[in-house]
Motif scaffolding. Structure first.
Motif, short mmCIF file in Angstrom:
data_model
loop_
_atom_site.label_atom_id
_atom_site.label_comp_id
_atom_site.label_asym_id
_atom_site.label_seq_id
_atom_site.Cartn_x
_atom_site.Cartn_y
_atom_site.Cartn_z
N MET A 1 0.82 -1.21 0.00
CA MET A 1 0.00 0.00 0.00
C MET A 1 0.86 1.27 0.00
SD MET A 1 -3.12 -1.33 2.47
CE MET A 1 -4.05 0.20 2.29
N MET B 1 -6.03 2.81 -0.94
CA MET B 1 -6.91 1.92 -0.19
C MET B 1 -8.01 1.33 -1.07
SD MET B 1 -7.24 4.00 3.42
CE MET B 1 -5.76 4.62 4.22
N CYS C 1 -0.57 2.13 5.17
CA CYS C 1 -1.29 1.19 6.03
C CYS C 1 -0.67 1.20 7.43
CB CYS C 1 -1.29 -0.22 5.45
SG CYS C 1 -2.36 -1.36 6.35
N MET D 1 -7.31 -2.96 8.01
CA MET D 1 -7.50 -3.31 6.60
C MET D 1 -8.05 -4.72 6.46
SD MET D 1 -7.10 -0.96 4.35
CE MET D 1 -7.21 -2.07 2.95
#
Length: 348
Positions: free
Chosen positions: A9, A22, A53, A59
């Motif tokens: 990410m 995201m 992240c 997540m």
């Protein structure tokens, strides 16, 4: 042998937003499930564009609500940066929210700037993780934590979750931590980085030595390896992916500096001694047509004999549609070849 989609990410360029990263990650995880990936991982990093992240557990919970089969988890929770009593509870919650689909990765961490900002002693990270691991296991297995250690003092505390220890993975770690991983059946994780399979054998050997010191006597230790891949027929996309991979390698090395080279949160791309050329990556890295990527990954499997392969492809900086198309090719044209090759090897 199982195959995972890894999600670092990163912000690959200054125009990319955390929200876009995201959203792409969420779409990729849903697509990975449809393509037959076994699991998916989310990284934890802080304070730079290397990753947006900060909470892989968040997540995983978000993506669990959007999927039905794929296993999800953090790779890894940097345990020294968190109070383990909170991690125990959040892992317990996530195990319920995923319907038992949680894989749990833990690690010591290694980036000095993260430890400095959180006020944690980097030099003590192994012993902090060891105590945190004690607390994590105790809380998940018994539903109660009581601990008197150097770094944590916890009175008898009940945990309002069912006793359940998810499959455990360990990133890096000292020989003692690897021996402990062997005793509890955890899987060591190593990053192959830009190395070809033979050059990664010393990494496996170090993990294996520690694991066997813990009493493992089988032929192959459980082993997770991480590989950077990008599947595309387009030469321009191949070059951009190779350039992005070199940029990622530079950032990964720079994050070991006491003060990482960054402008705000954006990492600067600082060349390092002995780095490969883009042309070398185009020739040797698993970037390109499906046949080439499958051949390289199959060779990795033969040489390193992993039980788990984590594949990361979010480094190209290409638009969302092109990244998801490359993921489609990876799942449709590469994974079946690797699974057939594994089946033939097991049958022979």
């Amino acid at each position: 042998m199982d195959f995972a989609l890894f999600n670092l990410m990163s912000l690959n360029h200054a125009e990319e937003t955390p929200g876009e990263v995201m959203a792409l990650t969420t779409a990729a995880v849903q697509q990975a499930e449809a393509l037959g990936f076994d699991s998916t991982w989310f990284a934890e990093h802080h304070f730079t564009s290397a990753s947006v992240c900060a909470s892989p557990l968040m997540m995983a919970a978000h993506c669990a609500a959007l999927t039905k089969r794929i296993r999800l988890g953090p790779a890894v929770v940097v345990l020294p940066l968190h109070h383990p009593l909170r991690v125990v509870q959040e892992v317990g919650m996530l195990n319920i929210l995923t319907g038992g689909r949680l894989n749990l990765g833990i690690g010591t961490g290694h980036q000095p700037h993260e430890f400095r900002s959180f006020g944690v002693d980097l030099a003590a990270r192994t012993e902090i993780l060891t105590e945190g691991w004690d607390i994590l296991e105790q809380g998940l297995r018994t539903g109660v934590v009581e601990h008197a250690g150097t770094h944590y003092q916890i009175p008898a505390t009940p945990i309002c979750i069912p006793s359940a220890m998810p499959p455990l993975y360990l990133a890096g770690g000292s020989p003692d931590l690897l021996a402990r991983a062997a005793r509890c059946g955890a899987t060591p994780l190593i990053s192959q980085g830009l190395r070809e399979a033979e050059a990664a054998l010393p990494l496996k050997a170090r993990a294996e030595a520690g694991y066997r010191a813990g009493g493992f006597t089988g032929r192959d230790i459980p082993l997770g390896i991480q590989r950077y891949v990008f599947v595309t027929e387009d030469p321009a996309e191949q070059r951009q992916a190779a350039e992005g991979l070199l940029k990622l390698a530079r950032a990964t090395l720079s994050l070991r500096d006491d003060v990482p080279p960054r402008d705000g949160v954006m990492m600067r791309s600082v060349p390092y001694e002995g780095e490969p050329s883009v042309e070398w990556l185009l020739e040797r890295a698993p970037i390109g047509p499906a046949e080439k990527v499958a051949r390289i990954l199959a060779h990795d499997m033969r040489v390193l004999r992993p039980s788990h392969m984590s594949l990361y492809m979010g480094f190209s900086g290409l638009p969302r549609g092109r990244v998801l198309e490359a993921l489609e090719r990876l799942g449709r044209d590469v994974l079946p070849v690797l699974r057939r090759g594994e089946a033939l090897a097991l049958a022979s």
